[in-house]
Structures are given as C-alpha cells and as structure tokens.
Design a protein around this motif. Sequence first.
Motif, short mmCIF file in Angstrom:
data_model
loop_
_atom_site.label_atom_id
_atom_site.label_comp_id
_atom_site.label_asym_id
_atom_site.label_seq_id
_atom_site.Cartn_x
_atom_site.Cartn_y
_atom_site.Cartn_z
N ALA A 53 14.73 4.99 -7.66
CA ALA A 53 13.53 5.70 -8.12
C ALA A 53 12.32 4.96 -7.59
N ASN A 54 11.17 5.64 -7.61
CA ASN A 54 9.98 4.92 -7.15
C ASN A 54 9.56 3.89 -8.21
N VAL A 55 8.87 2.84 -7.72
CA VAL A 55 8.52 1.74 -8.62
C VAL A 55 7.11 1.93 -9.16
N HIS A 56 6.53 0.86 -9.64
CA HIS A 56 5.19 0.85 -10.21
C HIS A 56 5.16 1.64 -11.51
N ARG A 57 6.19 1.38 -12.33
CA ARG A 57 6.09 1.75 -13.73
C ARG A 57 5.98 3.24 -14.01
N GLY A 58 6.83 4.02 -13.36
CA GLY A 58 6.95 5.41 -13.80
C GLY A 58 7.42 5.40 -15.24
N LEU A 251 -3.95 -3.00 3.83
CA LEU A 251 -3.69 -1.55 3.85
C LEU A 251 -4.27 -0.93 2.57
N TYR A 252 -4.89 0.23 2.74
CA TYR A 252 -5.42 0.95 1.57
C TYR A 252 -4.44 2.06 1.19
N GLY A 253 -4.49 2.48 -0.06
CA GLY A 253 -3.66 3.60 -0.47
C GLY A 253 -3.25 3.51 -1.92
N GLY A 254 -2.15 4.19 -2.22
CA GLY A 254 -1.65 4.21 -3.59
C GLY A 254 -1.13 2.85 -4.00
N ASP A 255 -1.13 2.60 -5.29
CA ASP A 255 -0.51 1.43 -5.91
C ASP A 255 -1.26 0.12 -5.69
N MET A 256 -2.16 0.10 -4.71
CA MET A 256 -2.89 -1.16 -4.51
C MET A 256 -4.24 -1.13 -5.24
N ILE A 257 -4.48 -0.06 -6.03
CA ILE A 257 -5.75 0.10 -6.73
C ILE A 257 -5.53 0.13 -8.24
N VAL A 260 -10.11 4.42 -9.04
CA VAL A 260 -10.67 5.06 -7.85
C VAL A 260 -11.64 6.15 -8.27
N THR A 261 -12.83 6.16 -7.70
CA THR A 261 -13.76 7.29 -7.85
C THR A 261 -14.11 7.78 -6.45
N PHE A 262 -14.88 8.85 -6.33
CA PHE A 262 -15.29 9.31 -5.00
C PHE A 262 -16.15 8.27 -4.30
N GLU A 263 -16.80 7.42 -5.09
CA GLU A 263 -17.71 6.44 -4.47
C GLU A 263 -17.02 5.15 -4.07
N ASP A 264 -16.07 4.68 -4.90
CA ASP A 264 -15.52 3.35 -4.62
C ASP A 264 -14.16 3.17 -5.29
N SER A 265 -13.54 2.02 -5.01
CA SER A 265 -12.22 1.72 -5.58
C SER A 265 -12.17 0.26 -6.00
N GLN A 266 -11.33 0.00 -7.01
CA GLN A 266 -11.10 -1.38 -7.44
C GLN A 266 -9.66 -1.75 -7.17
N TRP A 267 -9.47 -2.99 -6.71
CA TRP A 267 -8.12 -3.41 -6.29
C TRP A 267 -7.25 -3.82 -7.47
N ASN A 268 -5.98 -3.58 -7.28
CA ASN A 268 -4.96 -3.99 -8.25
C ASN A 268 -4.83 -5.51 -8.25
N GLU A 269 -4.11 -6.04 -9.23
CA GLU A 269 -3.90 -7.49 -9.27
C GLU A 269 -2.88 -7.91 -8.21
N LEU A 270 -2.84 -9.21 -7.95
CA LEU A 270 -1.86 -9.74 -7.00
C LEU A 270 -0.46 -9.62 -7.57
N PRO A 271 0.56 -9.43 -6.73
CA PRO A 271 0.49 -9.25 -5.28
C PRO A 271 0.29 -7.79 -4.86
N GLY A 277 1.26 1.74 -1.04
CA GLY A 277 2.29 2.74 -0.78
C GLY A 277 3.64 2.34 -1.34
N THR A 278 4.62 3.23 -1.16
CA THR A 278 5.96 2.93 -1.66
C THR A 278 6.56 1.80 -0.84
N PRO A 279 6.92 0.70 -1.47
CA PRO A 279 7.44 -0.44 -0.71
C PRO A 279 8.91 -0.25 -0.33
#
Length: 408
Positions: A53-58, A251-257, A260-271, A277-279
Amino acid sequence: VEPLDVDRIREDFPILDREVNGGPLVYLDNAATSQTPTRVVESISDYYYRYNANVHRGIHQLSQEASIAYEEAHDTVAEFIGADGREEVVFTKNTTEAMNLVAYAWGLNELGPGDEVVTTEMEHHASLVTWQQICKRTGAECKYVPITEDGYLDMDAAAELITDDTEMVSVVHASNTLGTVNPVRELADIAHDHDALIFADAAQSVPNRPVDVKALDVDFLAFSGHKMCGPTGSGALYGKEHVLEAMEPYLYGGDMIVKVTFEDSQWNELPWKFEAGTPSISEGIALAEACEYLDDIGMERIQRHEEQLAEYAYDRLTELGDVEVYGPPGDDRSGLVAFNLDGVHAHDLASIVNDYGVAIRAGDHCTQPLHDVLGVGASARASFYLYNTREEVDALVDAVDEARSIFA
Ligand code: PMP
C-alpha cells in the motif's frame, strides 16, 4: 574476530548454486553488485503479498502497516551507520542519487565564483562528474587531491588544497578501483578547520566494514543497497540533522510538504522533506533487512574475511610475475583487486575467465580520470564479499593462467 562460517553463509544465497558455462559460478563482481540472501528477497515478497500500500499514513490498515515498516526501515539504517535517528537518513535509489541530491540542493544554492570544491583523483564518476558539473554551473572551482605511487591520497597535498575558499570536501571512503581506504576522519577535521563541509562516498565501505558516521564526523555520507545484500533501487543519504535542516529540498511534490497554498508551501519534517512522491517502499524495507542480516553476521568479521581474501588474491596474482595490481600493498586494502595481465586487454581477460564461470569486472569501473593517472585504459577487477572463499580466488588465478596461455 571470529572467522566467518562461509559454508553456512552460502546457504543464504541460492544463486551461488548456479552453474555458468558448465562449472560452478564464481561470483567476484561484488563491488558492482552483491548477491541477495533469501531473507532479504522474502522481505520484498512479504511486502507485496501481505501489506502492499502507499505510505505516509493512509487511514486504512495496509497503509498503516506499510508506513510503519517504511519509517522503521529508516531507523534500522540509521542505527547501522551510527546516525542519531531517521531524521538523518534520506532514502534514495542509490549513491549517485544521494550525491546529486546534495549537489543540487546544497551545491547550486551555496556555491559561486571564488568557492572551491576539493575532491580526489580516485573518485567514482558519481562524485567526480557531479561536482565537476555543479562547479561549471555555479562558477566554483573543482580541485583534485593527487594520489601517491602506491595509490594513497597525498595528504600533504590535501592539507594545502583545502583552504578557507573550500566549501566542500568530497572523498571516496574506499576506492572501488584501488582498494585504498581513505582517512576520512582526518580529512573531516581539516575541512571543518576551514568551515567546509565533507561528503563521504561510502558505496564501497558501508557494505564491507563497520562505518560510524559520528566517529568519521562527516556532514554527508552516501551508499547503495545493491552492494550490501539489498535490492537495486535502494540507497541512502546520511546528513547531519542541522545541515539537512538548513538545506532546500531537491525534489518538490507530494509528501514533502506540510502545508500548501496557491502562494507558497511549507516543508515536511526530516527526512520526508527530501523524499518527494511515492518512494521505493519495498526496496527501503528490504535495505533495512539487509542491514540486519549483515549486522547479525557482524561487520568486523565481514571486513576481516574480505581483507584476507583480497590479500591472498593480491599475493597470488603478483606471484604470476606478469600481472600488475593497482593500489596499496595486499595487507592494506579493502576487499578488491584491480589488475592487468601483461599483453591481454582487460575485456578479453574477463571474457576468458567467464568461460570458466568466473565473474569479474573489466573496464574503467567508472573511474576514467583515475585510469588516466594509472596510465591504462582499463583494468580487470575481482571484488570479494562474505560468501567468497580462497578456492574461488584460486579459480580466478587458474583462469587468468589459462588466459595467458591462450594469448601467448
Ligand atoms: N561510488 C563508488 C565508490 C562506487 O563503487 C559506486 C558503484 N560502482 C558508486 C559510487 C555508484 O553507486 P550506484 O551506481 O549504486 O549509484
């Protein structure tokens, strides 16, 4: 250090029972890719059969299970290399990608005219080409620490080349061509004295010896799963937490944020900030399984075993008289030997020993500039791992002898 029970270990690797050209497979190309034990292969099938299954806490059960396994895999890999925790371990597809992550995310932002990157003549193309090109794009200068006659780094030259203009020192920990093991801690101290960062290419050290990132005091370190009993498509970048924290994403995209708004994005915690994206989920889980497998056997024992085989191969090959082995003496190298048989091209040599079931590598081993320094276009390379035996070294030497008589 207790010797390895190689007969027992070989049972973990069904592929070693294969025949090649009518004889038993003698697999001596481990520095390119190692073989995979049953338990690591099973960790992949177990993922696909039971909790794909996909990760990141479905929310659903399978996604929870996959997420926990994938996240915990980071902890296992962190522990294997002495990192503080998952925050310091970014999963990548290999060493090359880890290298490029740092070159793009750190190099493009931090380097400019007047800055210098100091690397070495014995770098793999993964490092050499990457820093060379990032320097071209940023106007920084790339400098190369030369090697001595015996294939060691010239540390006097290193101490002179690393200056206050140096922003990054990038060094291969164990050379995939010379078998030299470089004094990474000493280089880290010099780099840090000049407020530079240090990157260790550990593709040939993490699989083969105990590596502790804190003892080495490196800022970055990279390695590949497929050289350490893990699957292709797995690898890792270690980075000190405060260094990774200060870095822009690659790399920008899903799961690394996180937002997200139309103006800007905030990054997720490390790592996760660096894992857009899907790893490679099953690959990451299997890399952790490989770390546990190696840890159960013991990295010191593996190191000792490989070094003994390399020394034996070095001695037997040099005894032939018309074989040149590159790099340091036999008793001071990691588990590989690159060599040439006088008058026979390395490709022909590899092809003839293949007739006897012996798998070695021939070419420039992704170190063309180093081969230029050595004054040869190519070399043959035998590289050893935990399941190799002295009899297999003998099989190699016999096959090299045969090659000589064919070309005589
Ligand atoms: N560095 C060294 C020293 C290597 O031996 C290798 C693999 N040949 C690499 C980097 C690149 O590893 P990968 O192809 O898995 O990215």
